[in-house]
Design a protein around this motif. Structure first.
Motif, PDB file in Angstrom:
ATOM      1  N   CYS A 150      45.967  35.919  82.516  1.00  0.00           N
ATOM      2  CA  CYS A 150      46.170  37.368  82.394  1.00  0.00           C
ATOM      3  C   CYS A 150      47.262  37.712  81.385  1.00  0.00           C
ATOM      4  O   CYS A 150      47.210  38.765  80.749  1.00  0.00           O
ATOM      5  N   GLN A 151      48.234  36.839  81.226  1.00  0.00           N
ATOM      6  CA  GLN A 151      49.246  37.055  80.194  1.00  0.00           C
ATOM      7  C   GLN A 151      48.623  36.960  78.802  1.00  0.00           C
ATOM      8  O   GLN A 151      48.975  37.709  77.907  1.00  0.00           O
ATOM      9  N   ALA A 152      47.697  36.041  78.635  1.00  0.00           N
ATOM     10  CA  ALA A 152      47.029  35.872  77.346  1.00  0.00           C
ATOM     11  C   ALA A 152      45.976  36.950  77.105  1.00  0.00           C
ATOM     12  O   ALA A 152      45.740  37.342  75.961  1.00  0.00           O
ATOM     13  N   PHE A 153      45.346  37.423  78.177  1.00  0.00           N
ATOM     14  CA  PHE A 153      44.299  38.436  78.081  1.00  0.00           C
ATOM     15  C   PHE A 153      44.636  39.588  79.034  1.00  0.00           C
ATOM     16  O   PHE A 153      44.049  39.708  80.112  1.00  0.00           O
ATOM     17  N   PRO A 154      45.600  40.439  78.640  1.00  0.00           N
ATOM     18  CA  PRO A 154      46.090  41.469  79.562  1.00  0.00           C
ATOM     19  C   PRO A 154      45.059  42.520  79.958  1.00  0.00           C
ATOM     20  O   PRO A 154      45.239  43.189  80.981  1.00  0.00           O
ATOM     21  N   ASP A 155      43.975  42.640  79.220  1.00  0.00           N
ATOM     22  CA  ASP A 155      42.957  43.615  79.615  1.00  0.00           C
ATOM     23  C   ASP A 155      41.910  43.030  80.572  1.00  0.00           C
ATOM     24  O   ASP A 155      40.989  43.723  80.980  1.00  0.00           O
ATOM     25  N   PHE A 156      42.073  41.770  80.949  1.00  0.00           N
ATOM     26  CA  PHE A 156      41.208  41.174  81.966  1.00  0.00           C
ATOM     27  C   PHE A 156      41.508  41.856  83.302  1.00  0.00           C
ATOM     28  O   PHE A 156      42.665  42.072  83.661  1.00  0.00           O
ATOM     29  N   ALA A 157      40.467  42.197  84.033  1.00  0.00           N
ATOM     30  CA  ALA A 157      40.616  42.876  85.328  1.00  0.00           C
ATOM     31  C   ALA A 157      40.230  41.912  86.451  1.00  0.00           C
ATOM     32  O   ALA A 157      39.089  41.929  86.931  1.00  0.00           O
ATOM     33  N   PRO A 158      41.158  41.051  86.900  1.00  0.00           N
ATOM     34  CA  PRO A 158      40.802  40.076  87.939  1.00  0.00           C
ATOM     35  C   PRO A 158      40.435  40.717  89.271  1.00  0.00           C
ATOM     36  O   PRO A 158      39.734  40.101  90.078  1.00  0.00           O
ATOM     37  N   GLY A 159      40.870  41.942  89.497  1.00  0.00           N
ATOM     38  CA  GLY A 159      40.524  42.629  90.735  1.00  0.00           C
ATOM     39  C   GLY A 159      39.039  42.939  90.846  1.00  0.00           C
ATOM     40  O   GLY A 159      38.535  43.220  91.931  1.00  0.00           O
ATOM     41  N   LYS A 160      38.325  42.873  89.731  1.00  0.00           N
ATOM     42  CA  LYS A 160      36.883  43.138  89.731  1.00  0.00           C
ATOM     43  C   LYS A 160      36.065  41.860  89.890  1.00  0.00           C
ATOM     44  O   LYS A 160      34.846  41.887  89.821  1.00  0.00           O
ATOM     45  N   VAL A 161      36.755  40.745  90.090  1.00  0.00           N
ATOM     46  CA  VAL A 161      36.109  39.433  90.149  1.00  0.00           C
ATOM     47  C   VAL A 161      36.131  38.894  91.569  1.00  0.00           C
ATOM     48  O   VAL A 161      37.109  39.091  92.299  1.00  0.00           O
ATOM     49  N   LYS A 162      35.057  38.225  91.942  1.00  0.00           N
ATOM     50  CA  LYS A 162      34.990  37.537  93.234  1.00  0.00           C
ATOM     51  C   LYS A 162      34.880  36.044  92.955  1.00  0.00           C
ATOM     52  O   LYS A 162      34.058  35.624  92.142  1.00  0.00           O
ATOM     53  N   ILE A 163      35.711  35.262  93.635  1.00  0.00           N
ATOM     54  CA  ILE A 163      35.661  33.806  93.499  1.00  0.00           C
ATOM     55  C   ILE A 163      35.206  33.233  94.833  1.00  0.00           C
ATOM     56  O   ILE A 163      35.772  33.558  95.878  1.00  0.00           O
ATOM     57  N   TYR A 164      34.179  32.390  94.765  1.00  0.00           N
ATOM     58  CA  TYR A 164      33.630  31.770  95.957  1.00  0.00           C
ATOM     59  C   TYR A 164      33.824  30.259  95.868  1.00  0.00           C
ATOM     60  O   TYR A 164      33.348  29.628  94.925  1.00  0.00           O
ATOM     61  N   LEU A 165      34.528  29.698  96.841  1.00  0.00           N
ATOM     62  CA  LEU A 165      34.631  28.247  96.971  1.00  0.00           C
ATOM     63  C   LEU A 165      33.494  27.821  97.883  1.00  0.00           C
ATOM     64  O   LEU A 165      33.314  28.387  98.964  1.00  0.00           O
ATOM     65  N   MET A 166      32.732  26.837  97.431  1.00  0.00           N
ATOM     66  CA  MET A 166      31.526  26.502  98.165  1.00  0.00           C
ATOM     67  C   MET A 166      31.115  25.058  97.934  1.00  0.00           C
ATOM     68  O   MET A 166      31.734  24.358  97.126  1.00  0.00           O
TER      69      MET A 166
END
Length: 174
Positions: free
Chosen positions: A40-56
């Motif tokens: 996120c420091q390298a790509f400050p316009d990335f919106a991680p809150g819109k992402v879902k991560i699934y461990l499976m």
């Protein structure tokens, strides 16, 4: 029947990977926040809150991927990581690579039918993710960045011939 045979093969093989899966899960839980913060420091316009991560468990079908029908979801196959990369899987490299795909799909959304992408776009997407991951993990080996030790060892010798071959089919959607 194909699914049953995959499950049967998985159940027979998974015991040798259980400790690795557990270790990778613990490493993911420990390392992912810092890796995401660095990204996120390298790509400050990335919106991680819109992402879902699934461990499976992926039944050894993949290590990490973003399904084209859900370009806001990252699937982490802990069993695939253990089998394909071992217990010392380069998580920072792999996650940076996948985070870049998520970011790329946020700023350059997939078309309505993502299975109809031309080869040049697929190469561009993968190349950018490899490049971004390499830049974010400057100490990583070529084998880690390419996510394939054989490609790192043998790939450079085939660049010229592969480039010629690919130039003939860059618009292919097959």
């Amino acid at each position: 029947m194909l699914f049953r045979s995959k499950v049967k093969a998985f159940v027979a093989k998974v015991p040798e990977y259980i400790s690795g899966i557990r270790k990778l899960h613990a490493q993911f839980e420990q390392q992912e926040p810092a890796i995401l913060d660095h990204f996120c420091q390298a790509f400050p316009d990335f919106a991680p809150g819109k992402v879902k991560i699934y461990l499976m468990l992926s039944l050894f079908q993949f290590d990490a991927k973003i399904p084209s029908e859900h370009p806001d979801s990252l699937l982490i196959g802990l069993d695939g990581l253990a089998r394909f990369h071992g217990i010392d899987a380069p998580l920072a490299v792999i996650l940076s690579h996948e985070f870049f795909h998520l970011y790329h799909f946020q700023v350059n959304p997939l078309p309505k039918n993502p299975d109809d992408l031309p080869l040049y776009r697929l190469l561009w997407q993968e190349g950018l993710a490899v490049y971004a991951s390499q830049q974010l993990n400057s100490g990583a080996s070529l084998a880690d960045v390419l996510l394939d030790p054989r490609l790192a060892a043998n790939g450079p010798a085939s660049i010229r011939s592969e480039a010629k071959r690919l130039l003939l089919c860059l618009d292919s959607r097959e």
